[in-house]
Design a protein around this motif. Structure first.
Motif, short mmCIF file in Angstrom:
data_model
loop_
_atom_site.label_atom_id
_atom_site.label_comp_id
_atom_site.label_asym_id
_atom_site.label_seq_id
_atom_site.Cartn_x
_atom_site.Cartn_y
_atom_site.Cartn_z
N ILE A 104 36.49 23.02 -15.06
CA ILE A 104 35.14 22.53 -14.95
C ILE A 104 34.78 22.45 -13.47
O ILE A 104 35.59 21.95 -12.58
CB ILE A 104 35.21 20.84 -15.51
N PHE A 105 33.45 22.70 -13.26
CA PHE A 105 32.84 22.26 -11.86
C PHE A 105 31.93 21.07 -11.90
O PHE A 105 31.08 21.04 -12.87
CB PHE A 105 32.14 23.44 -11.44
N ARG A 106 32.21 20.18 -11.03
CA ARG A 106 31.16 19.01 -11.10
C ARG A 106 30.81 18.59 -9.72
O ARG A 106 31.39 19.11 -8.55
CB ARG A 106 32.03 17.64 -11.56
N ALA A 107 29.27 18.16 -9.57
CA ALA A 107 28.82 17.73 -8.29
C ALA A 107 27.97 16.62 -8.73
O ALA A 107 27.14 16.65 -9.87
CB ALA A 107 28.13 18.85 -7.59
N ASN A 108 27.97 15.62 -7.63
CA ASN A 108 26.88 14.47 -7.94
C ASN A 108 26.79 13.86 -6.39
O ASN A 108 27.46 13.93 -5.64
CB ASN A 108 27.15 13.40 -8.98
N PHE A 109 25.31 13.45 -6.52
CA PHE A 109 25.13 12.66 -5.09
C PHE A 109 24.16 11.58 -5.52
O PHE A 109 23.57 11.41 -6.37
CB PHE A 109 24.26 13.74 -4.44
N GLY A 110 23.79 10.78 -4.51
CA GLY A 110 23.34 9.66 -4.57
C GLY A 110 22.35 9.43 -3.45
O GLY A 110 22.74 9.82 -2.27
N LEU A 111 21.10 8.80 -3.69
CA LEU A 111 20.06 8.44 -2.75
C LEU A 111 19.71 7.04 -2.70
O LEU A 111 19.76 6.48 -3.73
CB LEU A 111 18.80 9.37 -3.03
N SER A 165 33.62 18.98 -7.17
CA SER A 165 35.14 19.33 -7.57
C SER A 165 35.12 20.40 -8.47
O SER A 165 34.05 20.65 -9.21
CB SER A 165 35.77 18.12 -8.31
N LEU A 166 36.20 21.17 -8.61
CA LEU A 166 36.45 22.13 -9.26
C LEU A 166 38.04 21.76 -10.12
O LEU A 166 38.76 21.61 -9.18
CB LEU A 166 36.73 23.62 -8.60
N VAL A 167 37.69 21.67 -11.16
CA VAL A 167 39.10 21.33 -11.99
C VAL A 167 39.41 22.54 -12.83
O VAL A 167 38.85 23.01 -13.60
CB VAL A 167 38.90 20.15 -12.94
N LEU A 168 40.86 23.25 -12.54
CA LEU A 168 41.32 24.24 -13.48
C LEU A 168 42.31 23.63 -14.44
O LEU A 168 43.18 22.61 -14.35
CB LEU A 168 42.09 25.26 -12.58
N THR A 169 42.24 24.22 -15.70
CA THR A 169 42.80 23.59 -16.69
C THR A 169 43.56 24.88 -17.23
O THR A 169 43.68 25.82 -17.26
CB THR A 169 42.15 23.06 -17.92
N LYS A 170 45.01 24.04 -17.65
CA LYS A 170 46.20 24.97 -18.26
C LYS A 170 46.88 24.30 -19.57
O LYS A 170 47.47 23.35 -19.15
CB LYS A 170 47.20 25.37 -17.20
#
Length: 405
Positions: free
Chosen positions: A65-72, A96-101
């Protein structure tokens, strides 16, 4: 800074590889809040704050899963601050990048991230690991993200995380290793251990660790690194009961407790640096009552939707089962009593009452309505400030909206 660039390069390569070899689907959330706030008295004033955020998630199939968030955020639109950059901030909260196994009894999560990552005290970590409903206090709603919860200590930085989720038990165990800069010549290495468990009548999230500042005391081309100080930090969220019973909710956290004193000046003020919230919850199907006592940092309060002072008590009266078409809306009021510019430490030591304290009282009706597959939050607040010494008033009206897509 070099470490940040290297980590960003590695994360980008991993993301591109994941997109190339995985079935990608996209989801996200966006929203914001604005309103008007004013104060009467000797120096009357009013402002129009503005906050917005956007979060995106790329699900890379079983790969990760790749996630990104920003605030203004802008303190006041009246002065054009959002457009001039004065008192306005644009912040990347998380990449963030989360690898799963997956194994037979354990699912493993390997995370690489920038920013504030699943900080203890907020709902993100437990929602991602267990898929549960938010369980933190409604009164701690954040003006930027419209989510609830208190960041119990600051874990902003660049780092790596590992979490193992047990298939045969309702719990997880993991660690975070991250680096953050405290000044141009000082950066801090941190190692945190985390565990969380959820059952029918108990939900708990614990995280704590150590931080070691590294100072570059070299001159010119000389590099001299010094590690002579050790800090502890930690936080806990505990819910005894659940959303459908009488329950007790507690949050406590501490930042930069000095264990080994070195050459750096201490910024720890004992119990004054403790974040604490205790909330009793009385449940009935039609009507809910919550009684909350809190002592929080100024940095935490400044981002709140409802709270304005660092120390206080709140009586919450509301119903979340009012039917609106095929959904339910929430309507109620917060009655808030607080002491201005005080903390739990001031109450314990007696300094809060050495002179007549500045006591504030706020009446805050609110409503949360499902609108266009999203959630709209409306509030009005009338406050009586310094009611004993010099009574004057302030008011607020805010509207917030967030939507998943």
């Amino acid at each position: 800074m070099k470490n940040f660039k290297i980590t960003g390069f590695i994360l980008s390569i991993l993301l591109l590889g994941g997109i190339s070899f995985a079935d990608v689907n996209f989801s996200g959330m966006a929203g914001g809040s604005t309103g008007i706030s004013g104060i009467t008295g000797d120096n009357p004033d009013f402002t129009i704050p503005f906050n917005a955020f956007a979060a995106a998630q790329l699900n890379l199939g079983s790969w990760g899963i790749f996630r990104a968030n920003f605030g203004l955020a802008s303190k006041n639109l009246i002065g054009g601050n959002l457009f001039t950059g004065q008192d306005a901030t644009l912040k990347m909260n998380e990449v963030s990048l989360v690898l799963t196994k997956s194994g037979n009894a354990i699912k493993n999560y390997f995370g690489f991230y920038f920013g504030t990552y699943e900080v203890v005290g907020q709902d993100e970590f437990l929602q991602r690991q267990f898929g549960i409903e938010p369980f933190t206090s409604m009164v701690t709603r954040n003006a930027t993200t419209l989510s609830t919860g208190i960041p119990l200590y600051d874990n902003y930085g660049t780092g790596f995380s590992y979490v193992m989720n047990f298939a045969d038990a309702p719990g997880v165990l993991g660690f975070n290793f991250y680096v953050n800069e405290t000044s141009t010549k000082i950066f801090k290495i941190n190692l945190d251990i985390r565990t969380a468990w959820t059952t029918k009548f108990l939900t708990i999230d614990l995280c704590g660790g150590l931080g070691a500042p590294i100072q570059n005391q070299g001159t010119g081309t000389e590099i001299l690194l010094l590690i002579d100080t050790l800090y502890a930090h930690g936080g806990a969220s505990l819910l005894l009961g659940n959303r459908y019973t009488h329950s007790l909710f507690i949050q406590a956290g501490i930042q930069d407790l000095e264990l080994i004193k070195g050459s750096l000046p201490s910024s720890f003020d004992g119990i004054d640096d403790l974040s604490l919230l205790v909330e009793g919850r009385l449940y009935s199907k039609e009507f809910k009552t919550r009684i909350t006592a809190y002592s929080l940092h100024k940095e935490t309060i400044k981002d709140m939707f409802y709270l304005q002072d660092t120390l206080g008590v709140v009586l919450s009266l509301y119903s979340d089962t009012i039917p609106v078409k095929n959904n339910n809306m929430t309507m109620g009021t917060y009655i808030i009593g607080s002491l201005a510019d005080q903390s739990l430490a001031d109450v314990i030591s007696g300094t809060a009452f050495a002179t007549i304290p500045k006591i504030n009282v706020y009446l805050t009706p609110f409503v949360s309505i499902p609108v266009a597959d999203g959630e709209m939050e409306l509030m009005g607040q009338l406050g009586g400030l310094d009611i004993i010494n010099n009574l004057h008033f302030n008011f607020q009206a805010k509207i917030g909206y967030k939507k998943t897509f």
